[in-house]
Design an enzyme around this catalytic site. Sequence first.
Site, PDB file in Angstrom:
ATOM      1  N   LYS A 182      -5.342  -4.824  -1.175  1.00  0.00           N
ATOM      2  CA  LYS A 182      -5.245  -3.361  -1.136  1.00  0.00           C
ATOM      3  C   LYS A 182      -6.398  -2.677  -1.865  1.00  0.00           C
ATOM      4  CE  LYS A 182      -0.265  -3.091  -0.427  1.00  0.00           C
ATOM      5  NZ  LYS A 182       1.010  -2.481  -0.871  1.00  0.00           N
ATOM      6  N   ASN A 232      -3.702   0.714   2.116  1.00  0.00           N
ATOM      7  CA  ASN A 232      -2.828  -0.216   2.841  1.00  0.00           C
ATOM      8  C   ASN A 232      -2.872   0.003   4.349  1.00  0.00           C
ATOM      9  OD1 ASN A 232      -1.147   2.134   3.178  1.00  0.00           O
ATOM     10  ND2 ASN A 232       0.605   0.757   3.442  1.00  0.00           N
ATOM     11  N   ASP A 255       1.811   3.677   1.720  1.00  0.00           N
ATOM     12  CA  ASP A 255       2.799   3.235   0.732  1.00  0.00           C
ATOM     13  C   ASP A 255       3.303   4.420  -0.090  1.00  0.00           C
ATOM     14  OD1 ASP A 255       2.906   0.561   1.377  1.00  0.00           O
ATOM     15  OD2 ASP A 255       1.381  -0.040  -0.072  1.00  0.00           O
ATOM     16  N   ALA A 292       0.012  -1.718  -5.414  1.00  0.00           N
ATOM     17  CA  ALA A 292       1.332  -1.105  -5.267  1.00  0.00           C
ATOM     18  C   ALA A 292       1.711  -0.330  -6.519  1.00  0.00           C
ATOM     19  CB  ALA A 292       2.373  -2.175  -4.967  1.00  0.00           C
ATOM     20  N   GLY A 324      13.105  -2.998  -1.594  1.00  0.00           N
ATOM     21  CA  GLY A 324      11.985  -2.391  -0.898  1.00  0.00           C
ATOM     22  C   GLY A 324      12.067  -2.194   0.597  1.00  0.00           C
TER      23      GLY A 324
END
Length: 406
Positions: free
Chosen positions: A55, A76, A91, A119, A212
């Site tokens: 990422k 992403n 994200d 993340a 998630g």
Amino acid sequence: MYGLLGEHLPHSFSPQIHLALGNKDYHLFEIAPENLEKFLSERKFKGINVTIPYKKAVIPYLDVISPEAEKIGAVNTITVRDGKLYGDNTDYFGFKYMVERSGIDIKGKKALVLGSGGASATVQAVLSDMGADSVGVVSRNGEINYTNIYSETDTEIIVNTTPVGMYPDNMHSPVVLEKFLNLKGVFDVVYNPLRTKIIMDAQNMGVPAVAGLPMLVAQAKKTHEIFFDTKLEDSITEKITMTLFKEMCNIVLIGMAGCGKSTIGKALSEKLNKDLMDTDSMIENAEEKPIPEIIANQGEDYFRCCENIAVNLAGREKSLIIATGGGVVTRPENYMPLKQNGIIIFINRDAEKLPTKNRPLSQLHGVKALYEKRMPLYRQFAHIEVDGNGTVEEVTNSIIKEIEKI
């Protein structure tokens, strides 16, 4: 082509999600780090998602980066337009949806984010934008690390962005959650398993917690909109999330020996198109002897250890019907491995209808006494209890009907 770029992608849900969104040309691109530059320079794709560990690594190869991605420092989603690579971060939208869907209030709360990768940066941005009072980052060598983290026990929101607890390293948590006594909510960006250990630990504490899967689907919806320059109805996110959970979850059957778990499991397997895994059969195959012989020669404790191994192996997989032994509930350590991907069904068949042939523990302790002793344990484990006194067809249909209500 479209797809997902990562280093290891053996169990990704992304192709199913993008197919449900209408993209039939979505693939998995497993690329080694030394081949990343070549893959991006060749541009043999129209659009790709990017996951661990790329990422941040893809950014130097991009021509244009969206304001959201630039702010976060992670990408992403990459699209090819006019010969250029455009980087976005969907994200952000996925995690924001996940938080809003949960109903957990972030405003004014002290938050800790576990992990410092791409993340993590996304989660930090969302928490800040949603009004968190403070957002701390926990990393191995950071100011807040896994040695001194327990000085932060007044934390109210915890978000795990590390891969700890992800398949196949199930049933691990990056922190001892019970030490945080002021928690108001826990999130985990991991979606495989459906419930990670940190999520189940929070639920056992009575703390609202979300894994998630909703984030994954919501970011995929946003990605699809970018790929095809379109707008989808918001309701599709919830519909796909629920459909995917139903497809991926295990149906775990518990109940007394002789209540019909294996037979009903076969019927459910055919009706729901899920493979059947029987923990007793797993033990017999591993030990190369029948269970009565294992118990007679090596004792019940040894058998229970074998059973726990089988439960952990079966429970970490997905889309299964899992038939368990009658005494699986006598060991508390079997609960979370079965719950992590499962809906647990207690088949309650009357004691006088339970056979005892080839069931040494029923013969040894008496089936009625064993039934009464285990009854509260079955009910502690189970999400659903069904009457097991009908025909196989009746009990099977009853289970399916109850599952549909969840």
